[in-house]
Design a protein around this motif. Structure first.
Motif, short mmCIF file in Angstrom:
data_model
loop_
_atom_site.label_atom_id
_atom_site.label_comp_id
_atom_site.label_asym_id
_atom_site.label_seq_id
_atom_site.Cartn_x
_atom_site.Cartn_y
_atom_site.Cartn_z
N PRO A 186 0.84 -1.20 0.00
CA PRO A 186 0.00 0.00 0.00
C PRO A 186 0.87 1.25 0.00
O PRO A 186 1.89 1.31 0.70
CB PRO A 186 -0.79 -0.13 1.31
N LEU A 187 0.51 2.24 -0.79
CA LEU A 187 1.23 3.50 -0.77
C LEU A 187 0.80 4.34 0.42
O LEU A 187 -0.28 4.14 0.99
CB LEU A 187 1.03 4.25 -2.08
N GLY A 188 1.64 5.30 0.76
CA GLY A 188 1.40 6.10 1.96
C GLY A 188 0.07 6.82 1.96
O GLY A 188 -0.59 6.94 3.00
N ILE A 189 -0.36 7.33 0.81
CA ILE A 189 -1.62 8.07 0.73
C ILE A 189 -2.79 7.21 1.20
O ILE A 189 -3.75 7.71 1.80
CB ILE A 189 -1.85 8.57 -0.72
N PHE A 190 -2.71 5.90 0.95
CA PHE A 190 -3.78 4.98 1.32
C PHE A 190 -3.62 4.50 2.76
O PHE A 190 -4.56 4.58 3.56
CB PHE A 190 -3.78 3.79 0.36
N ALA A 191 -2.44 4.01 3.09
CA ALA A 191 -2.22 3.50 4.45
C ALA A 191 -2.49 4.57 5.49
O ALA A 191 -3.05 4.30 6.56
CB ALA A 191 -0.79 2.99 4.58
N SER A 192 -2.11 5.79 5.19
CA SER A 192 -2.31 6.89 6.13
C SER A 192 -3.79 7.10 6.46
O SER A 192 -4.16 7.27 7.63
CB SER A 192 -1.71 8.17 5.55
N ILE A 193 -4.63 7.08 5.43
CA ILE A 193 -6.07 7.29 5.66
C ILE A 193 -6.68 6.12 6.43
O ILE A 193 -7.49 6.33 7.34
CB ILE A 193 -6.80 7.50 4.32
N VAL A 194 -6.29 4.91 6.11
CA VAL A 194 -6.79 3.75 6.86
C VAL A 194 -6.40 3.87 8.33
O VAL A 194 -7.21 3.63 9.24
CB VAL A 194 -6.28 2.43 6.25
N ASP A 195 -5.15 4.25 8.59
CA ASP A 195 -4.69 4.42 9.97
C ASP A 195 -5.47 5.53 10.68
O ASP A 195 -5.87 5.38 11.84
CB ASP A 195 -3.20 4.78 9.99
N ASP A 196 -5.65 6.65 9.99
CA ASP A 196 -6.36 7.77 10.61
C ASP A 196 -7.81 7.41 10.93
O ASP A 196 -8.35 7.83 11.96
CB ASP A 196 -6.32 9.00 9.68
N LEU A 197 -8.42 6.63 10.06
CA LEU A 197 -9.78 6.16 10.32
C LEU A 197 -9.82 5.24 11.55
O LEU A 197 -10.63 5.42 12.46
CB LEU A 197 -10.32 5.39 9.11
#
Length: 452
Positions: A186-197
């Motif tokens: 997963p690229l950072g743009i995606f992993a970051s949002i999943v983590d933030d959620l």
């Protein structure tokens, strides 16, 4: 009406190198924002790409943050969440928002070059959206593995940035972002949002270089969790030395490791970074004191400049107020509280204490001062003995200089400069009244004789 969620922020760091001043500034500001609102700080280690990251750098990041006085309530590692990212990706595939792509880097480069020749922006053409099942099967049969792009919607994304104000990004000016690489990473743009959620982040405070990704991240958030409220975003203008460059976390003079090795105090650095880019002058305050009246409203929209001289001046102010107990373990062996109190008002960096320790313990090479022979001869003749009735202490200098002045009829700089040069070899420094009791009487005599 439901009450707002407690403030929860995060500091994300990639363990592919050491922290630099730009990273540390974001960490400090997130910490102060959380403390000002009685909220929480999560440390997120962006180590999903295990080929680019190192455990040693993760340890260094935690050490540097702790040195600055930054504490976090919890910590997550992206490397431990690969299964969660895969589940989130599957959900987007099922909803039709994530679509497979098979173009090679060479093919994508050729497309960008063609658009450039036509004076068009380098946007992805969405050619893979029209891929038929048979075409996909044929590509996979030929050994190709797809990477996955997120299908952006039409219209625009708007938000009120906590620092930059109203933002409006038209989605037809943004390429569909790649969220999953062909190897499943997963690229950072995606992993970051999943983590933030998953961690219920309420505010995302980061560098202005991330603002271009914000519109896409908002779209991904809404696709994954349409009923969950969006976090608020605040984007900090980058520090001038970092803006527009490829400075890395190994970035020379702005590396925290370098600043620490050079003798910058953590209180000074944190206080400087907290006010950098604001309308407030830096002050030697602790994180707790800074949080008491912290507000993102104080940050300007212009690019701040990292001023080493200003940081050094603040470091000096911090050292001047440091008690002996807070620096004792970093002073030269044998250094006393009396020594620290004598020198602390005259150093910019704690490392300079070693210089003054050497001066009071010798040997040094004082310059010859033939033009001041009368003063130095008189100084030798009137140098007090250390006796029970006249101890060698903080009163010695006053009685000695008074006697020299009376016999030579000199005063001020003309009197004190030759003595300073003879005793320390320096033209500036701590008060001689404080240094003299730290020197042995025989050492003083030796230096006066050598300066004649």
């Amino acid at each position: 009406m439901p009450s707002p969620s407690p403030v929860h922020v995060r500091f994300a760091a990639s363990p592919s190198g050491y922290l630099h001043a730009g990273n540390a500034r974001q960490a400090v500001i997130n910490t102060l924002f959380a403390r000002a609102h009685h909220g929480r700080l999560t440390l997120r280690i962006d180590d999903a790409d295990t080929e680019r990251t190192r455990t040693a750098f993760e340890v260094a990041i935690e050490q540097d943050l702790a040195w600055l006085g930054i504490a976090w309530e919890d910590k997550i590692n992206q490397s431990a969440r690969r299964a969660r990212y895969a589940d989130a990706a599957e959900a987007l595939k099922k909803s039709g928002r994530l679509y497979p792509c098979f173009e090679s880097e060479e093919e994508l480069a050729a497309k960008r070059a063609l658009r450039a020749r036509r004076n068009l922006p380098p946007l992805y053409d969405r050619a893979m959206l029209s891929l038929t099942p048979a075409q996909r099967a044929a590509a996979e049969a030929n050994g190709k593995t797809p990477y996955w792009r997120f299908r952006l919607s039409d219209g625009a994304i708007t938000w009120t940035d906590l620092i930059l104000g109203p933002r409006d990004i038209r989605l037809d000016t943004v390429s569909d972002p790649v969220l999953i690489r062909a190897d499943g990473m997963p690229l950072g743009i995606f992993a970051s949002i999943v983590d933030d959620l998953d961690t219920a982040i309420t505010h995302i405070i980061r560098g202005e270089d991330q603002i271009a990704a914000t519109a896409a991240q908002i779209e991904v958030w809404r696709a994954l969790a349409p009923k969950k409220p969006l976090p608020e975003f605040g984007h900090l203008p980058l520090i001038a030395e970092l803006a527009g460059t490829k400075s890395t976390k190994r970035g020379g003079s702005v590396s925290l490791r370098t600043l620490r090795r050079d003798g910058i105090e953590p209180t000074a650095l944190a206080a400087y970074l907290a006010r950098l880019g604001t309308r407030r002058d830096p002050e030697p305050l602790t994180l707790a004191e800074l949080a008491a009246n912290f507000s993102l409203d104080a940050f300007a929209r212009g690019t701040p400049r990292f001023d080493a001289k200003q940081l050094l001046a603040l470091n000096r102010r911090v050292l001047h107020s440091q008690p002996y107990d807070s620096v004792a373990d970093r002073l030269p062996e044998g250094a006393t509280e009396q020594f620290w109190c004598a020198i602390r008002a005259n150093i910019d960096l704690l490392s300079e204490a070693r210089h003054w320790w050497a001066i009071i313990n010798g040997p040094i090479d004082p310059p010859e001062i033939p033009e001041a022979q009368m003063i130095l001869q008189t100084a030798l003749q009137t140098l007090p003995d250390a006796t029970p009735d006249a101890p060698w202490d903080e009163t010695t200098w006053k009685s000695w200089i008074t006697a020299i002045a009376a016999q030579t009829h000199t005063s001020g700089k003309a009197l004190q400069m030759p003595l300073r040069l003879a005793l320390t070899g320096e033209t500036h420094g701590p008060e001689l009244a404080a240094l003299l009791p730290l020197m042995k009487r025989d050492l003083v005599i030796n230096r006066l004789e050598r300066a004649l």
